[in-house]
Design a protein around this motif. Structure first.
Motif, PDB file in Angstrom:
ATOM      1  N   GLY A   3      18.831  47.367 -10.081  1.00  0.00           N
ATOM      2  CA  GLY A   3      19.695  47.610  -9.629  1.00  0.00           C
ATOM      3  C   GLY A   3      20.637  46.223  -9.431  1.00  0.00           C
ATOM      4  N   LEU A   4      19.531  44.876  -9.269  1.00  0.00           N
ATOM      5  CA  LEU A   4      19.889  43.377  -9.367  1.00  0.00           C
ATOM      6  C   LEU A   4      20.553  43.070 -10.892  1.00  0.00           C
ATOM      7  CD1 LEU A   4      18.374  41.494  -6.822  1.00  0.00           C
ATOM      8  CD2 LEU A   4      20.603  42.078  -6.856  1.00  0.00           C
ATOM      9  N   VAL A   5      19.436  43.650 -11.473  1.00  0.00           N
ATOM     10  CA  VAL A   5      19.867  43.467 -13.354  1.00  0.00           C
ATOM     11  C   VAL A   5      21.380  44.066 -14.013  1.00  0.00           C
ATOM     12  CG1 VAL A   5      18.939  44.341 -15.168  1.00  0.00           C
ATOM     13  CG2 VAL A   5      17.736  43.177 -13.959  1.00  0.00           C
ATOM     14  N   ILE A   6      21.509  45.446 -13.438  1.00  0.00           N
ATOM     15  CA  ILE A   6      22.478  46.131 -13.321  1.00  0.00           C
ATOM     16  C   ILE A   6      23.612  45.446 -12.873  1.00  0.00           C
ATOM     17  CG2 ILE A   6      24.494  48.198 -13.167  1.00  0.00           C
ATOM     18  CD1 ILE A   6      21.868  49.814 -13.173  1.00  0.00           C
ATOM     19  N   CYS A   7      23.578  44.459 -11.486  1.00  0.00           N
ATOM     20  CA  CYS A   7      25.063  43.977 -11.281  1.00  0.00           C
ATOM     21  C   CYS A   7      24.925  42.712 -11.947  1.00  0.00           C
ATOM     22  CB  CYS A   7      24.311  43.220  -9.605  1.00  0.00           C
ATOM     23  SG  CYS A   7      24.496  44.569  -8.575  1.00  0.00           S
ATOM     24  N   ALA A   8      23.703  41.846 -12.346  1.00  0.00           N
ATOM     25  CA  ALA A   8      24.168  40.851 -13.292  1.00  0.00           C
ATOM     26  C   ALA A   8      24.928  40.722 -14.037  1.00  0.00           C
ATOM     27  CB  ALA A   8      22.765  39.839 -13.040  1.00  0.00           C
ATOM     28  N   GLN A   9      24.716  41.804 -14.747  1.00  0.00           N
ATOM     29  CA  GLN A   9      25.079  42.303 -15.869  1.00  0.00           C
ATOM     30  C   GLN A   9      26.679  42.756 -16.249  1.00  0.00           C
ATOM     31  OE1 GLN A   9      24.368  42.185 -19.569  1.00  0.00           O
ATOM     32  NE2 GLN A   9      21.895  41.954 -18.715  1.00  0.00           N
ATOM     33  N   LEU A  10      27.234  43.875 -14.995  1.00  0.00           N
ATOM     34  CA  LEU A  10      28.222  44.171 -14.684  1.00  0.00           C
ATOM     35  C   LEU A  10      29.025  42.968 -14.685  1.00  0.00           C
ATOM     36  CD1 LEU A  10      27.955  47.640 -12.972  1.00  0.00           C
ATOM     37  CD2 LEU A  10      28.611  47.412 -15.432  1.00  0.00           C
ATOM     38  N   ILE A  11      28.357  42.385 -13.548  1.00  0.00           N
ATOM     39  CA  ILE A  11      29.226  40.288 -13.451  1.00  0.00           C
ATOM     40  C   ILE A  11      30.023  39.848 -14.565  1.00  0.00           C
ATOM     41  CG2 ILE A  11      29.410  38.977 -12.038  1.00  0.00           C
ATOM     42  CD1 ILE A  11      27.320  40.298  -9.958  1.00  0.00           C
ATOM     43  N   LYS A  12      28.056  39.583 -15.263  1.00  0.00           N
ATOM     44  CA  LYS A  12      28.034  39.184 -16.605  1.00  0.00           C
ATOM     45  C   LYS A  12      29.475  39.768 -17.109  1.00  0.00           C
ATOM     46  CE  LYS A  12      25.849  37.364 -20.452  1.00  0.00           C
ATOM     47  NZ  LYS A  12      24.387  36.802 -21.430  1.00  0.00           N
ATOM     48  N   GLN A  13      29.608  40.815 -17.243  1.00  0.00           N
ATOM     49  CA  GLN A  13      30.316  41.694 -18.411  1.00  0.00           C
ATOM     50  C   GLN A  13      32.582  41.236 -17.806  1.00  0.00           C
ATOM     51  OE1 GLN A  13      29.370  45.023 -19.969  1.00  0.00           O
ATOM     52  NE2 GLN A  13      31.367  45.724 -21.139  1.00  0.00           N
ATOM     53  N   MET A  14      31.932  41.280 -16.533  1.00  0.00           N
ATOM     54  CA  MET A  14      33.489  40.897 -15.728  1.00  0.00           C
ATOM     55  C   MET A  14      33.750  39.765 -16.320  1.00  0.00           C
ATOM     56  SD  MET A  14      33.364  43.541 -12.030  1.00  0.00           S
ATOM     57  CE  MET A  14      32.910  45.239 -12.677  1.00  0.00           C
ATOM     58  N   GLY A  15      32.969  38.538 -16.679  1.00  0.00           N
ATOM     59  CA  GLY A  15      32.970  37.486 -16.895  1.00  0.00           C
ATOM     60  C   GLY A  15      32.821  35.723 -15.421  1.00  0.00           C
ATOM     61  N   GLY A  16      32.372  36.884 -14.675  1.00  0.00           N
ATOM     62  CA  GLY A  16      31.548  36.443 -13.572  1.00  0.00           C
ATOM     63  C   GLY A  16      29.539  35.691 -13.716  1.00  0.00           C
ATOM     64  N   GLU A  17      29.664  35.647 -12.879  1.00  0.00           N
ATOM     65  CA  GLU A  17      27.878  35.014 -12.747  1.00  0.00           C
ATOM     66  C   GLU A  17      27.376  34.904 -11.471  1.00  0.00           C
ATOM     67  OE1 GLU A  17      24.655  31.442 -13.451  1.00  0.00           O
ATOM     68  OE2 GLU A  17      26.726  31.525 -14.724  1.00  0.00           O
ATOM     69  N   ILE A  18      26.223  35.574 -11.350  1.00  0.00           N
ATOM     70  CA  ILE A  18      25.774  36.157  -9.954  1.00  0.00           C
ATOM     71  C   ILE A  18      24.530  35.453  -9.502  1.00  0.00           C
ATOM     72  CG2 ILE A  18      23.552  38.009 -10.603  1.00  0.00           C
ATOM     73  CD1 ILE A  18      24.361  39.022  -8.021  1.00  0.00           C
ATOM     74  N   GLY A  19      24.829  34.225  -7.776  1.00  0.00           N
ATOM     75  CA  GLY A  19      23.427  33.715  -7.742  1.00  0.00           C
ATOM     76  C   GLY A  19      22.882  33.669  -6.404  1.00  0.00           C
ATOM     77  N   VAL A  20      22.039  33.692  -5.857  1.00  0.00           N
ATOM     78  CA  VAL A  20      21.445  33.750  -4.865  1.00  0.00           C
ATOM     79  C   VAL A  20      20.699  32.529  -3.961  1.00  0.00           C
ATOM     80  CG1 VAL A  20      19.265  34.121  -5.785  1.00  0.00           C
ATOM     81  CG2 VAL A  20      19.579  34.756  -3.719  1.00  0.00           C
ATOM     82  N   LYS A  21      20.989  32.310  -3.291  1.00  0.00           N
ATOM     83  CA  LYS A  21      20.379  31.200  -1.863  1.00  0.00           C
ATOM     84  C   LYS A  21      19.815  32.067  -0.981  1.00  0.00           C
ATOM     85  CE  LYS A  21      24.049  27.891  -2.550  1.00  0.00           C
ATOM     86  NZ  LYS A  21      25.623  27.139  -1.546  1.00  0.00           N
ATOM     87  N   SER A  22      18.241  31.615  -0.739  1.00  0.00           N
ATOM     88  CA  SER A  22      17.116  32.052   0.764  1.00  0.00           C
ATOM     89  C   SER A  22      15.917  31.120   0.504  1.00  0.00           C
ATOM     90  CB  SER A  22      17.064  33.557  -0.545  1.00  0.00           C
ATOM     91  OG  SER A  22      15.981  34.972   0.635  1.00  0.00           O
ATOM     92  N   GLN A  23      16.010  31.587   1.700  1.00  0.00           N
ATOM     93  CA  GLN A  23      14.655  30.831   2.079  1.00  0.00           C
ATOM     94  C   GLN A  23      13.639  32.251   3.048  1.00  0.00           C
ATOM     95  OE1 GLN A  23      16.211  27.652   4.394  1.00  0.00           O
ATOM     96  NE2 GLN A  23      14.598  26.558   3.300  1.00  0.00           N
ATOM     97  N   LEU A  24      11.612  32.014   3.145  1.00  0.00           N
ATOM     98  CA  LEU A  24      11.503  32.725   2.954  1.00  0.00           C
ATOM     99  C   LEU A  24      11.216  32.879   4.653  1.00  0.00           C
ATOM    100  CD1 LEU A  24       7.874  32.321   1.486  1.00  0.00           C
ATOM    101  CD2 LEU A  24       9.428  34.645   1.123  1.00  0.00           C
ATOM    102  N   ASN A  25      12.085  34.023   5.885  1.00  0.00           N
ATOM    103  CA  ASN A  25      11.583  34.551   6.649  1.00  0.00           C
ATOM    104  C   ASN A  25      13.201  34.320   7.713  1.00  0.00           C
ATOM    105  OD1 ASN A  25       9.405  35.322   7.387  1.00  0.00           O
ATOM    106  ND2 ASN A  25       8.597  33.807   7.384  1.00  0.00           N
ATOM    107  N   LYS A  26      14.406  33.139   6.327  1.00  0.00           N
ATOM    108  CA  LYS A  26      15.266  32.901   6.829  1.00  0.00           C
ATOM    109  C   LYS A  26      16.811  33.811   6.597  1.00  0.00           C
ATOM    110  CE  LYS A  26      14.062  28.100   7.859  1.00  0.00           C
ATOM    111  NZ  LYS A  26      13.999  26.773   8.313  1.00  0.00           N
TER     112      LYS A  26
END
Length: 658
Positions: free
Chosen positions: A475-498
């Motif tokens: 799922g996330l791989v497809i999201c990243a590839q689709l967004i890249k093909q549309m000219g964007g880039e995906i990112g994430v900000k995360s912390q355990l349990n937060k």
């Protein structure tokens, strides 16, 4: 001749050249290290001895001070008769033995010092018993006049008994201190000499080692550079497509072997390239055929469900259709994921550029997942910028696919709280609008090492067989590839349990043409053959272990149609607990579940209840031959594959009758 030939650069291997060039300087460095280590050990030992001498001198001075305090306090009392002057005397006398014992421990390795301290200890005792205490008693006698008391004290002082003893103690102490000072000076001199020798060894040894290393490095590097240049020139010819040129190296070392390997590679490279191109073409053909063969029947199934929805249906039929449609959508989603990732990797996925309404797309996407979130007690929120353009040009279905993937993950990994889909306008200019999308959850969060796995194909943070969270990992791989093909880039900000925040931005062209199709929540059903209530004929207590919510609903409805009221549990661990609390005739067991899988649960149930365990029947989507064998080996007596149909359940129940 043999020795000269042995060290000929033509015949000596590169490994041997490097080993010799490494070992010789290394031997020098080892010798230096040993010398430095021994010197450090000697300096440490000397430092300890010097430190001990300083402590002996300091303790001796403290001992003399105590003796002086006793003598001064006693004299003050003898002169004045005031007992206040005896306080220093008593305080010094109280710690005298402790101090002299401590000093004896410091000079254990010096017999002469030990004898001196024993002599001082004896003299102090004599001074205390034969002079000090007698004088104090004489001065403090209340039965005599002040004048008589002073006369007695003067007589004791004039005998010089106390002074002689104190002088002897001072003399012994001075001898001890002078000897320790001499020893300390000698040890310090030895330390300086050792330091000079160490410095000399380090400087000379390092210089020799560096010189030898330089000679061997120059010798070996000149040979290696020469052969490398020959190899580089040869490989350049190969990269240009010249597969006929051979690389020739004059030495008989590893470079010669490498040159032969390059020559062999160049001879076979053209053939390999042709085979690779044929394989790529075969893969493309296979994907095209698979796309057709898989999508055609799936589209037929979903299409027939759509037609069926237009017929007159009862409420329960609509409920069945909804469940089937949900399962069909899940299956087509997995199939689409697999085919999409293959197309994306091959660069064959094309994007549409049609008008759509971003607000409506967000609302409809959240509506699709609202029931799923509600079942977990999670609230879905949307946050839409008031300045968002009305209509944009883009691929609405692919953007919805990205939303669904990210929201599905957010719901999956959130046990309670909120999931928010936010869209904001970052800038707008010349009919161009850049939108920032965020999916924010309050879930379990992702550690920094695991974040590196998120966008890798077929990669999951938890990939054990009984993992709590499932998925294909695409799922996330497809999201990243689709967004890249549309000219964007995906990112994430995360912390355990937060919680986590997935974000991406896309640039759209604005349009006034509104041609956005309505997004509808589809549902469907499959007709079930009518049957008499089997429960009247074969009454059974039935337990169903199934981790998927929809599959549990389907199982419950199917068994209800046969007249059975079944108990439902979410995993193998709950199945084991349920069997311990209630007597069941049969357990329909899913194979892959969180916490405890069906095979493990079956083994545990049979082990705990070897003589009266229920009949256990596999009901799973793992339909390969090896999966069936695992179930039968664990002790299951029958097997039902998914998708489940009523006839298979009826057949399994009728087998129990016999």
């Amino acid at each position: 001749m043999k020795v000269a030939n042995l060290f000929s650069y033509q015949n000596l291997s590169t490994r041997k050249k490097i080993v010799v060039g490494y070992i010789v300087p290394l031997l020098f460095m080892v010798a230096i290290s040993i010398t430095v280590y021994q010197s450090i050990e000697r300096n440490i030992e000397t430092s300890h001895l010097v430190e001990n001498s300083q402590k002996v001198i300091s303790s001796s001075q403290e001992l003399l001070k105590l003796l002086l305090d006793m003598e001064t306090g006693m004299r003050g009392f003898l002169i004045t008769g005031n007992y206040v002057f005896l306080e220093p005397f008593h305080q010094a006398n109280a710690v005298w033995h402790e101090k002299i014992l401590s000093l004896k421990m410091l000079v254990l390795n010096n017999p002469k010092h030990s004898l001196r301290l024993n002599e001082i200890s004896v003299l102090q005792t004599v001074w205390l018993e034969e002079y000090a205490k007698i004088a104090i008693v004489a001065r403090g006698n209340k039965n005599q006049s002040e004048e008589d008391a002073l006369i007695n004290v003067i007589n004791l002082i004039e005998k010089q008994v106390g002074k002689d003893i104190i002088d002897k103690i001072r003399l012994i102490k001075d001898e001890l201190i002078q000897e320790e000072k001499a020893l300390m000076l000698l040890r310090q001199k030895e330390a300086r000499n050792t330091e000079k020798v160490t410095k000399l060894a380090v400087v000379l040894g390092t210089s020799i080692a560096l010189f030898v290393a330089f000679l061997f490095t120059f010798f070996v590097s000149s040979i290696i550079v020469k052969n490398l240049n020959i190899l580089v020139q040869g490989t350049k010819k190969i990269t240009k497509g010249d597969f006929d040129s051979n690389i020739k190296v004059s030495s008989n070392d590893e470079f010669s072997v490498l040159a032969d390997a390059f020559n062999h590679m160049s001879n076979s490279l053209e053939l390999s390239i042709n085979k690779m191109e044929q394989a790529i073409q075969a893969k493309s053909d296979f994907l095209a055929n698979m796309s057709h063969e898989i999508r055609t029947p799936m589209n037929g199934v979903l299409g027939m469900l759509t037609l069926l929805e237009d017929t007159k249906l009862s409420d329960i039929q609509k409920e069945y259709i909804t469940s089937i449609r949900s399962c069909g959508d899940g299956l087509i989603l997995v199939i689409n994921d697999i085919l999409d990732i293959s197309k994306l990797e091959a660069g064959m996925l094309s994007l549409e550029n049609k008008p759509f309404n971003i607000r409506r797309l967000v609302t409809e996407t959240v509506f699709l997942l609202d029931e799923q979130a509600s079942q977990k007690g999670i609230t879905l929120h949307t946050s839409l910028d008031s300045n968002l353009p009305e209509t944009l040009l883009g691929d609405r279905l692919r953007i919805r696919q990205i939303f669904l993937n990210l929201l599905n993950n957010a719901i999956k990994f959130t046990e309670e709280g909120h999931v928010t889909l936010a869209v904001s306008l970052t800038y707008q200019n010349d009919n161009k609008a850049n939108l920032l999308f965020k999916v924010v959850d309050e879930g379990i969060g992702i550690s920094q090492p695991d974040q590196n796995k998120l966008f890798l194909p077929f990669s999951q943070v938890d990939n054990s067989i009984s993992r709590k969270y499932g998925g294909t990992g695409l799922g996330l791989v497809i999201c990243a590839q689709l967004i890249k093909q549309m000219g964007g880039e995906i990112g994430v900000k995360s912390q355990l349990n937060k919680g986590s925040t997935f974000y991406f931005s896309l640039l759209f062209e604005e349009t006034t043409c509104a041609n956005d199709d309505e997004l509808m929540l589809e549902s469907g059903q499959e007709k079930l053959k009518s049957t008499s209530l089997l429960a009247d004929e074969i009454p059974l207590n039935i337990l169903v272990a199934e981790d998927n919510n929809i599959n549990r609903v389907i199982a419950d409805k199917l068994f209800s149609k046969l007249g059975y009221k079944v108990d439902l549990v979410n995993d193998g661990e709950q199945a084991l607990k349920a069997v311990s609390k209630k007597s069941y005739d049969v357990v329909y067991m899913d194979m892959q579940m969180p916490l405890m899988d069906g095979v493990t649960s079956t083994i545990n149930i049979i082990e705990q209840y070897p003589d009266n365990h229920p009949v256990i029947i596999a009901m799973t989507a793992n339909v390969l031959a090896e999966d069936k064998q695992k179930c039968f080996t664990a002790g299951m007596t029958d097997f039902i594959g998914k998708p489940i149909n009523l006839e298979d359940i009826i057949a399994s129940i009728k087998k129990l009758k016999h």
